[in-house]
Design a protein around this motif. Structure first.
Motif, PDB file in Angstrom:
ATOM      1  N   SER A  51      58.203  26.080  -4.993  1.00 52.50           N
ATOM      2  CA  SER A  51      56.476  26.140  -4.933  1.00 52.50           C
ATOM      3  C   SER A  51      55.777  24.834  -4.388  1.00 52.50           C
ATOM      4  N   SER A  52      56.426  23.099  -4.294  1.00 49.98           N
ATOM      5  CA  SER A  52      55.955  22.368  -4.131  1.00 49.98           C
ATOM      6  C   SER A  52      56.030  22.593  -2.517  1.00 49.98           C
ATOM      7  N   GLY A  54      56.102  25.232  -0.418  1.00 46.46           N
ATOM      8  CA  GLY A  54      55.272  26.051  -0.113  1.00 46.46           C
ATOM      9  C   GLY A  54      53.708  25.074  -0.342  1.00 46.46           C
ATOM     10  N   SER A  55      53.652  25.061  -1.268  1.00 49.94           N
ATOM     11  CA  SER A  55      51.888  24.892  -1.562  1.00 49.94           C
ATOM     12  C   SER A  55      51.645  23.472  -0.315  1.00 49.94           C
ATOM     13  N   GLY A  56      52.900  22.189  -0.141  1.00 47.86           N
ATOM     14  CA  GLY A  56      52.861  20.845   0.461  1.00 47.86           C
ATOM     15  C   GLY A  56      52.386  22.344   2.374  1.00 47.86           C
ATOM     16  N   GLU A  58      50.801  25.494   2.846  1.00 44.02           N
ATOM     17  CA  GLU A  58      49.807  25.789   3.006  1.00 44.02           C
ATOM     18  C   GLU A  58      48.629  26.189   3.191  1.00 44.02           C
ATOM     19  N   ALA A  59      48.182  24.440   3.044  1.00 45.68           N
ATOM     20  CA  ALA A  59      46.963  24.169   3.048  1.00 45.68           C
ATOM     21  C   ALA A  59      46.950  23.761   4.389  1.00 45.68           C
ATOM     22  N   ARG A  62      46.494  27.044   6.653  1.00 48.75           N
ATOM     23  CA  ARG A  62      45.477  28.399   5.978  1.00 48.75           C
ATOM     24  C   ARG A  62      44.201  27.414   7.407  1.00 48.75           C
ATOM     25  N   ALA A  92      56.339  17.059   3.295  1.00 48.15           N
ATOM     26  CA  ALA A  92      56.675  19.044   2.423  1.00 48.15           C
ATOM     27  C   ALA A  92      58.046  19.020   2.459  1.00 48.15           C
ATOM     28  N   THR A 180      52.220  38.640  -0.790  1.00 48.20           N
ATOM     29  CA  THR A 180      53.008  37.713  -1.997  1.00 48.20           C
ATOM     30  C   THR A 180      53.829  37.589  -2.906  1.00 48.20           C
TER      31      THR A 180
END
Length: 358
Positions: A51-52, A54-56, A58-59, A62, A92, A180
């Motif tokens: 998850s970290s 992916g979130s790292g 993602e921003a 985007r 990440a 998703t």
């Protein structure tokens, strides 16, 4: 026949032989253990850092897509974009990659001590020998690798079928899922498959390590001649050691005989033991200057007779002094009283003789 038996490698390797092999980089090592650590580490990374990661990512992704029209396509702009994306990916993936490196190093250190040797990089003509190549292809190690690979292939197929077959209907319906949702299901199934693979590889890694260790240990075994040669190198030639010991004893004997004339009294057994003691006024205790049994004891008495050294027979004291007193050292305190009486008696005799002479 004896030469052949001496050259058969049937003896367990000595610690020196094992240490020498380690210094050469020749250690027991199973690639399956390394694979187990890597896949196990990857499974743990995916479950803990998925998850970290992916979130790292993602921003910045985007932002890249949303502002793609603003990206400059000249050289400087592309370099800036590469640096930005590289920094995002590194931040990440840094911790997960560090964890995988630790797992890879741990897979080696758990099998053997740290080793650093350049011998494996040294060119050897035996590596390009056709006979050696034939032995590598059709040898025991090659057969073990083939059977191991076949078992892993069958076991992996069985594991994937066991994990994915119950999910076949959901996999068919995933084409209608939201992207998703598909990502979450894919990650969950991947972790499930990897966990099953790690469990399967556990048995493979243990069996392969035992096989590799036994093969390596058998290769380190020594012949009787090698054991003898190593013993000579480490302990010294027994003939030379015996000669040195003989010379040392001869020198000590000569030194003792030279010290006997300086003795104050010789305490004997009367024939088997002789201990020469020296004492002068002001000394805290008598000193043993010579001692011996049988032939040496006889020689001590002969030298004492030539130099008029008093000889006193005291069986228990002679034995006790010989057993407890070293050359050029003071006698033990428990013998002070008995020795003092003898030395006092000897000094009294000397005073009496000196008085009669005057």
């Amino acid at each position: 026949m004896s030469d052949d038996s001496d050259n058969e490698k049937t003896h367990d390797p000595t610690q020196k032989r094992l240490d020498d092999a380690h210094e050469r980089g020749d250690v027991a090592k199973s690639q399956e253990v390394n694979t187990w650590f890597l896949i196990g580490g990857a499974t743990l990374v995916l479950s803990s850092f998925g998850s970290s990661i992916g979130s790292g990512l993602e921003a910045p992704m985007r932002n890249l897509i949303a502002n793609s029209w603003m990206i400059r396509v000249d050289g400087a702009g592309l370099i800036t974009l590469a640096k930005t994306l590289g920094a995002a990916v590194f931040s990440a993936m840094a911790m997960p990659m560090l964890f995988l490196v630790i797992a890879a190093v741990g897979g080696n250190l758990i099998q053997h001590r740290f080793v650093w040797s350049a011998e494996g990089l040294t060119p050897k003509f035996s590596k390009i020998s056709p006979a050696a190549g034939f032995a590598r292809i059709f040898g025991k190690q090659a057969l073990a690798n083939f059977l191991k690979g076949l078992f892993k292939l069958i076991a992996l197929a069985a594991v994937m079928c066991a994990v994915l077959w119950p999910e076949r209907f959901r996999l068919d319906a995933m084409v209608h899922f939201d992207p998703t949702v598909i990502l979450g299901v894919t990650v969950a199934l991947t972790l499930k498959v990897m966990g099953a693979v790690v469990a399967m590889l556990t048995a493979v890694a243990i069996a392969d390590f035992i096989f590799q260790y036994r093969t390596w240990y058998e290769k380190q075994k020594m012949s009787l001649q090698e054991v003898k040669d190593e013993h000579k190198q480490s302990e010294g030639d027994p003939h030379i050691k015996g000669k040195i010991r003989q010379l040392r004893n001869q020198m000590m004997k000569k030194r003792m005989m030279a010290a006997v004339p300086k003795a104050s009294v010789i305490i004997t057994n009367p024939t088997h033991y002789a201990v020469a003691l020296s004492y002068e006024r002001g000394m805290t205790a008598p000193i043993c200057v010579a001692k011996g049994v049988d032939a040496i004891a006889l020689k001590i008495r002969e030298v004492a007779g030539v130099h008029d050294i008093p000889i006193v027979e005291n069986v228990p004291l002679a034995r006790a002094l010989y057993a407890t007193t070293k050359i050029d050292e003071a006698i033990p305190t428990e013998h002070y009283h008995a020795v003092a009486e003898i030395i006092g008696y000897v000094m009294g005799l000397k005073r009496g003789l000196n008085g009669r002479r005057t």
